[in-house]
Write a protein that holds these residues in place. Sequence first.
Motif: not given
Length: 78
Positions: A28-29, A48, A50
């Motif tokens: 995600t990041t 990150e 998920p």
Amino acid sequence: MKLLVRNLSRATTEQQLRVLFSAHGAVTTCNLVLDQVTGQSKGFAFIEMPNSEQAKAAISSLNQCQLDKNKIRVKLSK
């Protein structure tokens, strides 16, 4: 899940980290922490992912692996 990646080489880029972790699942990041004065890496980053199963697989696979001549450490961020 948010992961902490430590002991990174100053030459390691966010793109390298994203590619490395994407091999284990969706990212995600990817946030490489930079020194505000010099703009150089401080040697750690936050990733990150998920999916918790993919994040756990990334931790198992990448903790203590070599990246840019450094043995990185990957763990769950608190």
